[in-house]
Write a protein that holds these residues in place. Structure first.
Motif, PDB file in Angstrom:
ATOM      1  N   GLU A  64       0.835  -1.206   0.000  1.00 30.69           N
ATOM      2  CA  GLU A  64       0.000   0.000   0.000  1.00 30.69           C
ATOM      3  C   GLU A  64       0.866   1.251   0.000  1.00 30.69           C
ATOM      4  OE1 GLU A  64      -3.169   0.213  -0.361  1.00 30.69           O
ATOM      5  OE2 GLU A  64      -3.627  -1.932  -0.289  1.00 30.69           O
ATOM      6  N   PHE A  65       1.940   1.267   0.782  1.00 31.55           N
ATOM      7  CA  PHE A  65       2.854   2.409   0.788  1.00 31.55           C
ATOM      8  C   PHE A  65       3.536   2.556  -0.568  1.00 31.55           C
ATOM      9  CE2 PHE A  65       3.378   1.653   5.589  1.00 31.55           C
ATOM     10  CZ  PHE A  65       2.287   2.476   5.857  1.00 31.55           C
ATOM     11  N   PHE A  66       3.869   1.431  -1.193  1.00 32.08           N
ATOM     12  CA  PHE A  66       4.528   1.478  -2.503  1.00 32.08           C
ATOM     13  C   PHE A  66       3.615   2.127  -3.545  1.00 32.08           C
ATOM     14  CE2 PHE A  66       5.604  -0.416  -6.626  1.00 32.08           C
ATOM     15  CZ  PHE A  66       6.969  -0.162  -6.694  1.00 32.08           C
ATOM     16  N   LYS A  67       2.318   1.834  -3.482  1.00 27.67           N
ATOM     17  CA  LYS A  67       1.386   2.401  -4.465  1.00 27.67           C
ATOM     18  C   LYS A  67       1.254   3.911  -4.311  1.00 27.67           C
ATOM     19  CE  LYS A  67      -2.230  -0.070  -3.595  1.00 27.67           C
ATOM     20  NZ  LYS A  67      -3.626  -0.566  -3.728  1.00 27.67           N
ATOM     21  N   GLU A  68       1.454   4.416  -3.085  1.00 28.77           N
ATOM     22  CA  GLU A  68       1.332   5.852  -2.872  1.00 28.77           C
ATOM     23  C   GLU A  68       2.388   6.630  -3.651  1.00 28.77           C
ATOM     24  OE1 GLU A  68       1.477   6.657   1.251  1.00 28.77           O
ATOM     25  OE2 GLU A  68      -0.338   5.493   1.734  1.00 28.77           O
ATOM     26  N   PHE A  69       3.533   6.026  -3.889  1.00 28.53           N
ATOM     27  CA  PHE A  69       4.606   6.705  -4.611  1.00 28.53           C
ATOM     28  C   PHE A  69       4.556   6.437  -6.118  1.00 28.53           C
ATOM     29  CE2 PHE A  69       6.117   6.083  -0.275  1.00 28.53           C
ATOM     30  CZ  PHE A  69       6.538   7.365   0.051  1.00 28.53           C
ATOM     31  N   ARG A  70       3.539   5.729  -6.576  1.00 26.81           N
ATOM     32  CA  ARG A  70       3.372   5.462  -8.015  1.00 26.81           C
ATOM     33  C   ARG A  70       1.891   5.662  -8.368  1.00 26.81           C
ATOM     34  NH1 ARG A  70       7.995   2.945  -9.811  1.00 26.81           N
ATOM     35  NH2 ARG A  70       6.993   2.263 -11.728  1.00 26.81           N
ATOM     36  N   PRO A  71       1.394   6.868  -8.272  1.00 30.59           N
ATOM     37  CA  PRO A  71      -0.039   7.108  -8.488  1.00 30.59           C
ATOM     38  C   PRO A  71      -0.478   6.978  -9.937  1.00 30.59           C
ATOM     39  CG  PRO A  71       1.127   9.178  -8.167  1.00 30.59           C
ATOM     40  CD  PRO A  71       2.121   8.095  -7.949  1.00 30.59           C
ATOM     41  N   THR A  72       0.452   7.062 -10.872  1.00 29.18           N
ATOM     42  CA  THR A  72       0.070   7.036 -12.286  1.00 29.18           C
ATOM     43  C   THR A  72      -0.228   5.634 -12.797  1.00 29.18           C
ATOM     44  OG1 THR A  72       2.402   6.909 -12.911  1.00 29.18           O
ATOM     45  CG2 THR A  72       1.425   9.105 -12.737  1.00 29.18           C
ATOM     46  N   GLU A  73       0.191   4.608 -12.080  1.00 32.90           N
ATOM     47  CA  GLU A  73      -0.017   3.242 -12.550  1.00 32.90           C
ATOM     48  C   GLU A  73      -1.454   2.785 -12.287  1.00 32.90           C
ATOM     49  OE1 GLU A  73       2.861   0.668 -10.902  1.00 32.90           O
ATOM     50  OE2 GLU A  73       4.546   1.531 -12.011  1.00 32.90           O
ATOM     51  N   ALA A  74      -1.827   1.716 -12.979  1.00 35.71           N
ATOM     52  CA  ALA A  74      -3.181   1.176 -12.837  1.00 35.71           C
ATOM     53  C   ALA A  74      -3.411   0.729 -11.395  1.00 35.71           C
ATOM     54  CB  ALA A  74      -3.382   0.010 -13.796  1.00 35.71           C
ATOM     55  N   LYS A  75      -4.608   0.913 -10.929  1.00 37.04           N
ATOM     56  CA  LYS A  75      -4.938   0.580  -9.549  1.00 37.04           C
ATOM     57  C   LYS A  75      -4.999  -0.933  -9.370  1.00 37.04           C
ATOM     58  CE  LYS A  75      -8.301   1.476  -5.914  1.00 37.04           C
ATOM     59  NZ  LYS A  75      -9.585   2.131  -5.561  1.00 37.04           N
ATOM     60  N   ILE A  76      -4.255  -1.408  -8.386  1.00 42.58           N
ATOM     61  CA  ILE A  76      -4.233  -2.840  -8.061  1.00 42.58           C
ATOM     62  C   ILE A  76      -4.677  -2.988  -6.610  1.00 42.58           C
ATOM     63  CG2 ILE A  76      -2.805  -4.905  -7.834  1.00 42.58           C
ATOM     64  CD1 ILE A  76      -0.988  -3.766  -9.996  1.00 42.58           C
ATOM     65  N   VAL A  77      -5.668  -3.832  -6.384  1.00 37.82           N
ATOM     66  CA  VAL A  77      -6.238  -4.015  -5.056  1.00 37.82           C
ATOM     67  C   VAL A  77      -5.660  -5.271  -4.425  1.00 37.82           C
ATOM     68  CG1 VAL A  77      -8.354  -4.266  -3.716  1.00 37.82           C
ATOM     69  CG2 VAL A  77      -8.341  -2.876  -5.804  1.00 37.82           C
ATOM     70  N   LEU A  78      -5.064  -5.082  -3.225  1.00 32.20           N
ATOM     71  CA  LEU A  78      -4.516  -6.201  -2.456  1.00 32.20           C
ATOM     72  C   LEU A  78      -5.264  -6.314  -1.135  1.00 32.20           C
ATOM     73  CD1 LEU A  78      -1.830  -5.801  -4.308  1.00 32.20           C
ATOM     74  CD2 LEU A  78      -0.681  -6.835  -2.368  1.00 32.20           C
ATOM     75  N   ARG A  79      -5.405  -7.548  -0.671  1.00 34.87           N
ATOM     76  CA  ARG A  79      -5.997  -7.770   0.633  1.00 34.87           C
ATOM     77  C   ARG A  79      -5.283  -8.932   1.319  1.00 34.87           C
ATOM     78  NH1 ARG A  79      -7.608  -3.541  -0.191  1.00 34.87           N
ATOM     79  NH2 ARG A  79      -9.731  -2.693  -0.063  1.00 34.87           N
ATOM     80  N   ALA A  80      -5.273  -8.875   2.647  1.00 35.11           N
ATOM     81  CA  ALA A  80      -4.676  -9.948   3.445  1.00 35.11           C
ATOM     82  C   ALA A  80      -5.758 -10.933   3.857  1.00 35.11           C
ATOM     83  CB  ALA A  80      -3.992  -9.366   4.672  1.00 35.11           C
ATOM     84  N   TYR A  81      -5.405 -12.213   3.841  1.00 37.36           N
ATOM     85  CA  TYR A  81      -6.345 -13.282   4.203  1.00 37.36           C
ATOM     86  C   TYR A  81      -5.597 -14.262   5.104  1.00 37.36           C
ATOM     87  CZ  TYR A  81      -9.885 -16.930   3.617  1.00 37.36           C
ATOM     88  OH  TYR A  81     -10.864 -17.869   3.839  1.00 37.36           O
TER      89      TYR A  81
END
Length: 677
Positions: free
Chosen positions: A535-552
């Motif tokens: 989630e922190f990594f995605k904050e520094f790459r806002p232009t890329e396609a949104k990828i949803v991750l969840r913990a299980y």
């Protein structure tokens, strides 16, 4: 004065020399006389060398004796000996002797000469010689260890003969679901069942189903609910993940139980996790739609009283035959034991099928010794007492209730039985048929013996049937735990440093486009930490396609886990980061990638993880991130399973990772700050 002393000294030396010469002559003459007296009539030709040697030794001894005589003279003459010139002490020249013959042992000869000298005999005398010292014993080769038996021979020791004679099934074997009479006879399925399968989009059966379904349904004598006198064979199945094992036992159970008239607990399915219970229940409900069968679950997700109300129709303690609201119960072993010991009228005496799915995992864990208790509950507990005449009879409690739907095997527990009934004296066995399924079926003889299998039949989806050598290799692969993988699965591994593992995962997701993936970690804590870093990594790459991750993981509540799993199945979640909680049995059709973020520690875990993709003939990729210090162990694990060549190594260069390094370092710094608070 000096001249006189010199002259006196010369005279003294002359006297000593004359005395020595006379003494030596007398000694040699006496010795010669003694030798003439002892000389035999005929001297062997071979003893000349020995005589010469003896003469030389004697001369040496004579010189020593002479010297001894001189040194034993009065003390006044000792100084004269020291002053004697060196020319008078020059040793005599000796003849060179020929070496002994090659066949003679010099050590033995010297020993014999020494013995002769001790008793005063010469080697040339005719007197019988004493036995010589024994020669050295011949040397024997050192003991060596026998050749160790092969690994295959050791693996077959103690195994049930039925495993060695297992039936091999070609993995690509298929059988269409036909509506003709011939097809019905081949599969044993009714028209109603085949129509329902076609409605579900199932037009053909996979390899494991083509073997198990006809075996359970083709024999009309075994299609009855009670088989006290002619019970069916037990079945053990080893097949790769995603090969259709669940449908292989769902179809026969639904087909046979559809003929029941009274609701009794006739099929019990035991699974290791709640998620698998939910999935198997959905399969039963889909296949049995319109058949009127009642399906229940017991996992501990609901209260104990709620489950009792769902499973038992009458909780009165006066029913010997038990009471049940369901025909099929799907449960976990721990909750099953709770109902066996704490729920009135919960009985397994009517059980027709006992299914143990993921058998290797369930047999490896005790769960309050659940297996022994379940098998005991399927058999009548008859107590015998000896009468006054010594004969044994069945002991029945006085307050035993009236008969209420007892199974045929349990009829001897009735109160007031007439002992002249011959039908109760006949040997009756439980009608329960045990079905074991796993991708990594256990080969431990002790665990197999604990199952009390009845004339078991083994099916192995592996190898090429028809070829004797291939069949033997296939059985050995099963015994030696060499597992087969789906043909549509591609396997890769990336060897990297420990600090680069998250970066490699980001490379797979953002560079190689890995989505619809399951990412396995070693623990629930690792799962949560990895999701936060992503989630922190995605904050520094806002232009890329949104990828949803969840913990299980198991830390989540059952309702939250079910919600996340449903969203992942609906593709609202692109990547599911999880522990090994769902590494077994979970079937999600759109999973195209499996990433082992933490490398599995044994081959069984690896097999079950990668089996979440490439299911039912679909394509799939498996990725394993291996730390450098783990690489040797991981490769040796694959090599022992004869699977190393199937896993291709992917090399990632620094140039490939360069665009991600800046964002990764920033995300890692933010994660450290979050955990330091």
């Amino acid at each position: 004065m000096a001249l006189a002393s010199v002259v006196g000294s010369g005279a003294l030396q002359e006297a000593i020399a004359k005395t020595k010469t006379k003494a030596k002559k007398r000694y040699l003459k006496a010795k010669k006389d003694r030798r003439k007296k002892r000389k035999p009539a005929a001297v062997p030709s071979g003893s000349r060398t020995e005589d010469a040697t003896h003469d030389q030794d004697s001369e040496g001894e004579d010189e020593d004796d002479s010297a001894a005589e001189v040194t034993s003279s009065p003390a006044g003459s000792v100084h004269a000996v020291d002053a004697e010139p060196e020319s008078t002490h020059r040793p005599k020249k000796r003849r060179k002797l020929s070496p002994p013959a090659e066949d003679e042992n010099p050590e033995v000869k010297s020993t014999a000469s020494a013995e002769d000298d001790q008793i005063g005999l010469s080697p040339t005398t005719n007197v019988a010689r004493l036995p010589s010292a024994p020669v050295t014993l011949p040397s024997f080769p050192l003991p060596s260890h026998p050749d160790a038996p092969s690994k295959a021979t050791l693996a077959l020791q103690g195994l049930d003969k039925a495993i060695i004679e297992a039936e091999l099934i070609e993995p690509r074997r298929r059988m269409p679901i036909q509506s003709t009479d011939a097809g019905e006879a081949a599969l044993g399925l009714s028209e109603q069942t085949k129509k329902r399968l076609q409605e579900l989009g199932i037009t053909e059966l996979f390899a494991v189903q083509t073997a198990v379904v006809p075996f359970l349904l083709s024999n009309t004598k075994h299609r009855r609910l009670y088989l006290p006198y002619n019970p069916s064979q037990d079945v053990c199945v080893s097949a790769p993940t995603g090969s259709g094992k669940t449908l292989a036992y769902v179809l026969p159970i639904v087909e046979l139980l559809s003929s029941r008239a009274v609701t009794r607990l006739r099929a019990l399915v035991v699974l290791p996790t709640r998620d698998l219970v939910t999935q198997v229940r959905e399969t039963f409900e889909a296949v049995s739609k319109g058949r009127g069968l009642k399906i229940g679950t017991a996992t501990g997700q609901h209260s104990f009283a709620h489950e009792q109300a769902q499973l038992i129709a009458d909780r009165s303690p006066q029913l010997q035959g038990g009471s049940s609201r369901v025909d099929i119960l799907i449960c976990t072993p721990g909750r099953l034991i709770d109902h066996l010991t704490g729920t009135p009228n919960f009985s397994l005496q009517h059980l027709r099928f006992l299914v143990i799915d993921e058998a290797d995992r369930l047999l490896a864990q005790s769960f309050q010794d659940w297996l022994a208790q379940v098998l005991s509950a399927t058999r009548p507990q008859v107590i015998f007492s000896c009468g006054s005449d010594g004969a044994s009879s069945t002991l029945v409690h006085e307050d035993a209730p009236a008969p209420d739907g007892l199974a045929p095997t349990f009829l001897r527990l009735l109160r007031g039985i007439s002992h002249d009934r011959t039908d109760l004296d006949e040997t009756q066995e439980t009608s329960c048929q045990k079905l074991l399924f796993s991708a990594t079926l256990t080969r431990d003889p002790s665990k197999i013996a604990a199952l009390n299998l009845r004339d078991p039949r083994y099916f192995v989806v592996q190898g090429s049937p028809g070829d004797a050598a291939a069949e033997e290799d296939g059985v050995l692969d099963l015994v030696l735990e060499k597992y087969s993988m789906p043909d549509t699965l591609s396997e890769h591994m990336i060897v990297c440093e420990s600090a680069q593992k998250p970066l490699m995962l980001f490379h797979l997701v953002h560079t190689l486009g890995v989505k619809n993936a399951l990412v396995f970690t070693k623990s629930a804590e690792s799962t949560v930490r990895l999701v936060k870093l992503f989630e922190f990594f995605k904050e520094f790459r806002p232009t890329e396609a949104k990828i949803v991750l969840r913990a299980y993981s198991s830390d989540l509540a059952p309702s939250a886990r079910k919600d996340i799993l449903d969203k992942f199945k609906n593709q609202e979640i692109h990547i599911l980061v999880c522990s090994d909680l769902i590494s077994r049995g979970i079937d999600i059709s759109h999973v195209s990638h499996v990433v082992s973020y933490d490398a599995p520690v044994d081959m069984r875990k690896y097999v079950h993880r990668v089996g979440r993709t490439a299911r039912a003939g679909r394509d799939g990729d498996a990725w394993t991130l291996v730390e450098e210090q783990e690489a040797r162990y991981f490769k040796s694990m694959l090599k022992e399973a004869n699977h190393l060549n199937a896993v291709k190594r992917l090399r990632v260069s620094e140039l490939d990772l360069a665009p991600l390094i800046s964002s990764y370092e920033s995300a890692l710094t933010k994660l450290k700050e979050a955990y330091s608070r």
